[in-house]
Design a protein around this motif. Structure first.
Motif, short mmCIF file in Angstrom:
data_model
loop_
_atom_site.label_atom_id
_atom_site.label_comp_id
_atom_site.label_asym_id
_atom_site.label_seq_id
_atom_site.Cartn_x
_atom_site.Cartn_y
_atom_site.Cartn_z
N GLU A 19 0.82 -1.21 0.00
CA GLU A 19 0.00 0.00 0.00
C GLU A 19 0.86 1.27 0.00
OE1 GLU A 19 -2.69 -0.27 3.26
OE2 GLU A 19 -3.67 -2.08 2.50
N THR A 20 2.02 1.22 0.67
CA THR A 20 2.93 2.36 0.66
C THR A 20 3.42 2.65 -0.76
OG1 THR A 20 3.72 1.99 2.93
CG2 THR A 20 5.18 3.20 1.46
N ASN A 23 0.69 4.36 -2.66
CA ASN A 23 0.53 5.77 -2.27
C ASN A 23 1.60 6.66 -2.91
OD1 ASN A 23 -1.75 5.42 -0.69
ND2 ASN A 23 -0.60 5.10 1.20
N ARG A 26 0.76 7.62 -6.38
CA ARG A 26 -0.37 8.55 -6.56
C ARG A 26 0.07 10.01 -6.66
NH1 ARG A 26 -4.48 6.18 -1.89
NH2 ARG A 26 -4.87 4.13 -2.85
N TYR A 41 2.51 14.28 -0.11
CA TYR A 41 2.62 12.86 0.21
C TYR A 41 2.52 12.62 1.71
CZ TYR A 41 4.33 8.19 0.98
OH TYR A 41 4.44 6.89 1.41
N VAL A 44 -1.06 12.59 2.54
CA VAL A 44 -1.68 11.35 2.08
C VAL A 44 -1.30 10.18 3.00
CG1 VAL A 44 -1.74 9.64 0.22
CG2 VAL A 44 -1.86 12.07 -0.32
N SER A 48 -3.61 7.78 5.69
CA SER A 48 -3.88 6.55 4.95
C SER A 48 -4.00 5.36 5.89
CB SER A 48 -2.75 6.29 3.95
OG SER A 48 -1.57 5.89 4.63
#
Length: 227
Positions: A19-20, A23, A26, A41, A44, A48
């Motif tokens: 997931e990191t 991210n 993104r 970031y 985010v 998250s």
């Protein structure tokens, strides 16, 4: 730890690292200069599921420490065997989940955002720390044995919530400070952060399209129910 507990830790760590990486992808790194993108970031990341679950896993580790479950080696190859204490094993596991899960980025965030926030908004840290210290007493005040399974679960849940909330508020305030919101006053970043944490905002982000199989693609929504 049992084999099942070790597999659980490894699985959670793998999911967090995955997931990191998503991210990081993104952020439009090439569209602006580095600092605004990095600041974005940080915002985010701190809001998250990666940060929330990593903090929760750290609380799970401390619960295992309190329950005397870290008497034996937990790392592969017996790396933390002879000469290691329970505290050392707990500390290593917490470091792994809080820092390795973010591929080391959280360590940088601590230097650029969390440490300055602890200085500038130190009173927020003191309020959260008081809650962490008092959590066992609060559970006991409701007639629940803090050492029972239900008591430990309540303490772990309370401490996870307080830890996540405290760090999120501190780091988010610094994100807004770097973005220039101090122009509106010392409390302006905190006030803005509070105003956006509304149910209608959360609904618009996660449930605007209704409940469907598409909801399963929203990792932050799924993580509300799977821990």
């Amino acid at each position: 730890l049992s084999t099942g507990q070790r597999l659980y830790l490894a699985f959670q760590l793998l999911i967090l690292i995955t997931e990191t990486f998503e991210n990081i992808q993104r952020i439009p790194w090439r569209e602006r200069s580095f600092w605004p993108n990095y600041n974005l970031y940080v915002y985010v990341f701190i809001n998250s599921s990666v940060f929330v679950r990593a903090t929760m896993m750290s609380q799970v580790v401390w619960d295992w420490y309190d329950a005397k479950l870290l008497k034996h080696a937990v790392l592969p190859g017996n790396l933390d065997g002879k000469g290691w204490t329970d505290e050392m094993r707990a500390g290593v596991l917490v470091m792994i989940f809080q820092f390795l899960s973010s591929m080391g980025v959280f360590g940088v965030i601590c230097l650029t955002h969390l440490v300055p926030a602890l200085i500038v908004y130190h009173w927020i840290f003191l309020v959260v720390a008081a809650g962490l210290v008092k959590s066992r007493r609060w559970v006991g005040a409701f007639g629940i044995d803090p050492e029972s399974r239900s008591g430990r679960a309540l303490i772990m849940g309370t401490n996870s919530f307080l830890s996540c909330m405290g760090i999120q508020v501190l780091v988010t305030c610094m994100v807004r400070v770097y973005a220039g919101e101090w122009a509106g006053g010392y409390l302006s970043p905190l006030r803005t952060d509070f105003l956006i944490r509304r149910l209608d905002v959360w609904y618009a982000c996660h449930l605007k399209r209704g409940l469907s199989l598409k909801s399963l693609e929203d990792q932050d929504f799924v993580n509300l129910f799977i821990r």
